[in-house]
Design a protein around this motif. Structure first.
Motif, short mmCIF file in Angstrom:
data_model
loop_
_atom_site.label_atom_id
_atom_site.label_comp_id
_atom_site.label_asym_id
_atom_site.label_seq_id
_atom_site.Cartn_x
_atom_site.Cartn_y
_atom_site.Cartn_z
N VAL A 67 0.85 -1.19 0.00
CA VAL A 67 0.00 0.00 0.00
C VAL A 67 0.89 1.24 0.00
N TYR A 68 0.29 2.37 -0.32
CA TYR A 68 1.09 3.59 -0.39
C TYR A 68 0.26 4.79 0.03
N ASP A 69 0.95 5.90 0.19
CA ASP A 69 0.30 7.18 0.36
C ASP A 69 1.26 8.24 -0.14
N ALA A 70 0.76 9.46 -0.27
CA ALA A 70 1.60 10.53 -0.82
C ALA A 70 0.91 11.86 -0.62
N GLY A 71 1.71 12.91 -0.65
CA GLY A 71 1.17 14.25 -0.53
C GLY A 71 2.23 15.29 -0.85
N ASN A 95 -11.19 1.48 -1.51
CA ASN A 95 -10.95 2.28 -0.31
C ASN A 95 -9.57 2.02 0.29
N ILE A 96 -8.88 0.97 -0.17
CA ILE A 96 -7.52 0.66 0.27
C ILE A 96 -6.56 1.19 -0.80
N LYS A 97 -5.58 1.97 -0.39
CA LYS A 97 -4.67 2.59 -1.35
C LYS A 97 -3.56 1.60 -1.71
N ARG A 146 -4.04 7.41 7.13
CA ARG A 146 -4.63 6.63 6.04
C ARG A 146 -3.68 5.53 5.59
N PHE A 147 -2.39 5.83 5.54
CA PHE A 147 -1.37 4.86 5.16
C PHE A 147 -1.40 3.66 6.11
N PHE A 148 -1.41 3.92 7.40
CA PHE A 148 -1.44 2.83 8.37
C PHE A 148 -2.76 2.06 8.31
N ASN A 149 -3.85 2.75 8.03
CA ASN A 149 -5.15 2.07 7.91
C ASN A 149 -5.16 1.13 6.70
N SER A 150 -4.59 1.58 5.57
CA SER A 150 -4.52 0.72 4.39
C SER A 150 -3.71 -0.53 4.69
N ALA A 151 -2.58 -0.36 5.40
CA ALA A 151 -1.75 -1.52 5.75
C ALA A 151 -2.51 -2.48 6.68
N LYS A 152 -3.24 -1.92 7.62
CA LYS A 152 -4.00 -2.75 8.56
C LYS A 152 -5.06 -3.57 7.83
N ILE A 206 0.25 16.00 6.93
CA ILE A 206 1.04 14.79 7.10
C ILE A 206 0.38 13.78 8.01
N ASP A 207 -0.22 14.23 9.12
CA ASP A 207 -0.84 13.27 10.05
C ASP A 207 -2.02 12.55 9.41
#
Length: 286
Positions: free
Chosen positions: A32-36, A141-143, A52-58, A46-47
């Motif tokens: 999974v990933y995130d970006a900004g 909904n999962i990145k 969201r990054f941690f939620n996608s991993a979970k 950033i928070d």
């Protein structure tokens, strides 16, 4: 540095980075990933992105190799190393390294980070769109790193000479764009698809909603359809790379242009928040 990469504690220019052959990303896109954006060495929202990054991993049962606080510190330290503070800040975690096997690899995942110079559009110039059937899976909904449908959609957009593709499901329900969220203004109100499993809960989407509410604009998080898109007073496109764009053409047909004053209020509010949150600060020593 002009660009900067990170892989499990190793740093370098992107062109010098190397990834182990058996990282599961190569075989399964298993991650999974995130970006900004960053401006003036300040990473925007950033928070929210890290949450969201941690939620996608979970949701994919990927074990994070760092805490949220540790990741935030690593990202800021890397941003501080760059020649410019206006950046695209990208990070992903893959499930781990091991001989190819469909069963999950045990243990912590592999953390990747990529930084490159980038600027946020001021959103003044309109963009053009095309529509495409949404053939992606049912976990949007999962990145995740499984972005082949979005890559195909971006290629179709390029071939059509437009900037983005709008996805729709069976029955004409609008979901989102290939790498953005899409919204409409109808009767002076904002309509945006609900955050179910068919769309990514965009950070820029949430900031757009918040700003509309502050402006007294009613927000409707409900499904809307192709007919609504083509007859909308305005069509807005948001992403962490471009916070508030608007479209004036879809599939070669003119759209929007009926709520220009309201659109400008929204654009100024969204971009104003970004500028205020990323005011120039003294760059920390590295």
């Amino acid at each position: 540095m002009k660009t900067l990469g990170y892989y499990n504690g190793k740093y370098g220019e992107l062109e010098d980075m190397a990834i182990p052959f058996n990282d599961r990303v190569h075989f399964f896109g298993d991650g999974v990933y995130d970006a900004g954006p960053s401006r003036n060495y300040v990473i925007f929202a950033i928070d929210e992105h890290i949450d969201r990054f941690f939620n996608s991993a979970k949701l994919l049962e990927i074990q994070m190799p760092v805490t949220k606080a540790e990741l935030k510190q690593i990202l800021q330290e890397m941003v501080n190393k760059m020649d410019t503070g206006n950046l695209f800040v990208y990070y992903q975690v893959t499930r781990g390294t091991g001989i190819r096997n469909h069963v999950y690899t045990e243990g912590p995942g592999n953390l990747w980070i990529m930084l490159k110079p980038a600027e946020i559009s001021d959103g003044i110039e309109p963009i053009k769109l095309i529509t495409l059937e949404d053939t992606r899976f049912l976990h949007c909904n999962i990145k995740t790193l499984n972005l082949i449908p979005s890559c195909v959609a971006n290629q179709r957009a390029k071939e059509a000479g437009v900037q983005e593709s709008v996805f729709y499901r069976e029955g004409g329900r609008i979901t989102e764009c290939a790498h953005s969220n899409v919204h409409i203004i109808k009767n002076g109100e904002l309509y945006t698809a609900p955050t179910d499993n068919l769309i990514l809960p965009g950070i820029a989407r949430r900031h757009l909603i918040d700003k509309c509410k502050e402006l007294g604009i009613k927000v409707n998080e409900v499904p809307y359809y192709l007919d609504d898109l083509f007859t909308a007073e305005e069509v807005l496109v948001t992403s962490s790379s471009n916070l508030c764009l608007h479209a004036n053409e879809i599939d070669g047909m003119a759209v929007g242009g009926k709520q220009s004053e309201l659109l400008e209020k929204i654009r100024k509010a969204v971009l104003g928040e970004f500028v205020e949150a990323t005011q120039l600060i003294q760059k920390k020593a590295v």
